[in-house]
Design a protein around this motif. Sequence first.
Motif, short mmCIF file in Angstrom:
data_model
loop_
_atom_site.label_atom_id
_atom_site.label_comp_id
_atom_site.label_asym_id
_atom_site.label_seq_id
_atom_site.Cartn_x
_atom_site.Cartn_y
_atom_site.Cartn_z
N GLN A 110 -16.35 -16.41 -59.55
CA GLN A 110 -17.00 -15.71 -58.44
C GLN A 110 -16.03 -15.42 -57.30
O GLN A 110 -16.29 -14.56 -56.45
CB GLN A 110 -18.17 -16.54 -57.89
N ALA A 111 -14.89 -16.15 -57.27
CA ALA A 111 -13.98 -16.04 -56.13
C ALA A 111 -12.61 -15.47 -56.49
O ALA A 111 -11.94 -14.89 -55.63
CB ALA A 111 -13.79 -17.42 -55.47
N ALA A 112 -12.16 -15.67 -57.73
CA ALA A 112 -10.79 -15.29 -58.08
C ALA A 112 -10.70 -14.93 -59.55
O ALA A 112 -11.50 -15.37 -60.37
CB ALA A 112 -9.84 -16.45 -57.78
N GLU A 113 -9.71 -14.12 -59.88
CA GLU A 113 -9.43 -13.78 -61.26
C GLU A 113 -8.80 -15.00 -61.96
O GLU A 113 -8.12 -15.81 -61.32
CB GLU A 113 -8.42 -12.63 -61.34
N PRO A 114 -8.99 -15.12 -63.26
CA PRO A 114 -8.23 -16.13 -64.00
C PRO A 114 -6.77 -15.75 -64.05
O PRO A 114 -6.43 -14.56 -64.07
CB PRO A 114 -8.87 -16.10 -65.39
N TYR A 115 -5.89 -16.76 -64.04
CA TYR A 115 -4.47 -16.46 -64.14
C TYR A 115 -4.12 -16.04 -65.57
O TYR A 115 -4.29 -16.81 -66.52
CB TYR A 115 -3.61 -17.66 -63.74
N ILE A 116 -3.65 -14.82 -65.71
CA ILE A 116 -3.13 -14.30 -66.98
C ILE A 116 -1.79 -13.65 -66.63
O ILE A 116 -1.74 -12.73 -65.81
CB ILE A 116 -4.09 -13.27 -67.61
N ARG A 117 -0.74 -14.13 -67.24
CA ARG A 117 0.61 -13.70 -66.84
C ARG A 117 0.78 -12.19 -66.90
O ARG A 117 1.27 -11.57 -65.95
CB ARG A 117 1.66 -14.37 -67.73
N ARG A 118 0.40 -11.56 -67.98
CA ARG A 118 0.60 -10.12 -68.10
C ARG A 118 -0.19 -9.34 -67.05
O ARG A 118 0.29 -8.34 -66.52
CB ARG A 118 0.20 -9.65 -69.51
N ARG A 119 -1.38 -9.84 -66.75
CA ARG A 119 -2.18 -9.16 -65.72
C ARG A 119 -1.54 -9.34 -64.35
O ARG A 119 -1.52 -8.41 -63.54
CB ARG A 119 -3.60 -9.72 -65.73
N ALA A 120 -1.00 -10.52 -64.10
CA ALA A 120 -0.33 -10.77 -62.82
C ALA A 120 0.85 -9.82 -62.64
O ALA A 120 1.04 -9.22 -61.58
CB ALA A 120 0.13 -12.22 -62.74
N VAL A 121 1.66 -9.68 -63.69
CA VAL A 121 2.81 -8.79 -63.63
C VAL A 121 2.37 -7.35 -63.40
O VAL A 121 2.97 -6.61 -62.61
CB VAL A 121 3.66 -8.91 -64.91
N ARG A 122 1.29 -6.97 -64.06
CA ARG A 122 0.79 -5.60 -63.89
C ARG A 122 0.32 -5.36 -62.45
O ARG A 122 0.58 -4.29 -61.88
CB ARG A 122 -0.37 -5.35 -64.87
N HIS A 123 -0.37 -6.34 -61.88
CA HIS A 123 -0.77 -6.21 -60.46
C HIS A 123 0.46 -5.98 -59.58
O HIS A 123 0.45 -5.13 -58.68
CB HIS A 123 -1.48 -7.48 -59.99
N MET A 124 1.51 -6.75 -59.82
CA MET A 124 2.71 -6.63 -58.98
C MET A 124 3.39 -5.30 -59.18
O MET A 124 3.90 -4.69 -58.23
CB MET A 124 3.65 -7.80 -59.27
N GLU A 125 3.39 -4.81 -60.41
CA GLU A 125 3.97 -3.49 -60.67
C GLU A 125 3.21 -2.39 -59.95
O GLU A 125 3.78 -1.34 -59.65
CB GLU A 125 3.98 -3.22 -62.17
N LYS A 126 1.93 -2.64 -59.66
CA LYS A 126 1.12 -1.69 -58.89
C LYS A 126 1.18 -1.97 -57.39
O LYS A 126 0.36 -1.48 -56.62
CB LYS A 126 -0.33 -1.75 -59.37
N ASN A 127 2.17 -2.80 -56.99
CA ASN A 127 2.41 -3.12 -55.59
C ASN A 127 1.26 -3.85 -54.92
O ASN A 127 1.00 -3.69 -53.73
CB ASN A 127 2.77 -1.85 -54.81
N ARG A 128 0.57 -4.67 -55.70
CA ARG A 128 -0.45 -5.55 -55.14
C ARG A 128 0.17 -6.91 -54.85
O ARG A 128 1.00 -7.39 -55.64
CB ARG A 128 -1.62 -5.70 -56.11
N LEU A 129 -0.21 -7.50 -53.75
CA LEU A 129 0.21 -8.87 -53.46
C LEU A 129 -0.62 -9.80 -54.34
O LEU A 129 -1.84 -9.70 -54.35
CB LEU A 129 -0.02 -9.20 -51.98
N VAL A 130 0.05 -10.67 -55.08
CA VAL A 130 -0.66 -11.60 -55.96
C VAL A 130 -0.50 -13.01 -55.42
O VAL A 130 0.62 -13.48 -55.17
CB VAL A 130 -0.11 -11.53 -57.41
N ILE A 131 -1.63 -13.70 -55.22
CA ILE A 131 -1.64 -15.07 -54.73
C ILE A 131 -2.08 -15.97 -55.88
O ILE A 131 -3.18 -15.80 -56.42
CB ILE A 131 -2.58 -15.23 -53.53
N PHE A 132 -1.23 -16.89 -56.25
CA PHE A 132 -1.51 -17.79 -57.37
C PHE A 132 -2.12 -19.08 -56.82
O PHE A 132 -1.47 -19.82 -56.08
CB PHE A 132 -0.23 -18.10 -58.15
#
Length: 239
Positions: A110-132
């Motif tokens: 309800q609050a956050a996405e699950p950590y998935i490495r490939r998805r995290a990298v994709r977010h960063m490639e789209k210039n999104r700030l990713v907070i782990f």
Amino acid sequence: MARKAAYNRVLLKISGEALMGEADFGISPQVLQFVADELVQALACEVQVGVVIGGGNIFRGVSDSARGMDRVQADHMGMLATVINSLALQDAMEQRDVPTRVMSAISVPQAAEPYIRRRAVRHMEKNRLVIFAAGTGNPFFSTDTAAALRAKEIGAEVLLKATKVDGIYDCDPVKNPGANKLELLTYDDVLTRHLKFMDATAISLAGDNDLPVIVFDLMKPGNIRRVLMGEQLGSRVEG
């Protein structure tokens, strides 16, 4: 011609204690807004940034408040504290129109996405700030270790540890005004001298994987941007 940043992708570790400001616990709104403003400046350097925030301003599994608790239970409480801090920073960044994603190592859908490495990298490639958030998702591992792990998983070139002091010292500079600042160290130096700015597991992981670590003062305006641009600030640990 605009000067190019020194890095393409970094992992920034922010201590939970830094978010307290002058209070004894919790999140200082003033510090939170300051950190968000600093990150906006940093992202303007066109560097992909991932962030890990500690939970020590709310709860730490090895703290006095956890004494007598089952360690696994206490560490899970600490993981939840990092989720709280991550959501607070996400809100502050989105108020500044910065697309931000919180990815948690424990399930809080309800609050956050699950950590998935490939998805995290994709977010960063789209210039999104990713907070782990939530550390590694496992008890007995600190958020410093989580930061080193996530840095390697996402292909970060450096681990930046932003704290309340301006580098690594041979003893606690708060307790000992005569402490000496150490500007360049090897991983073995840190382990053999028992320097406590990061836990041994995190340093060993960084050393085994040739991940440079830069420790610097979070609270000095412009420091995150300066480090990204390659200025020599704080202390550096490398092979």
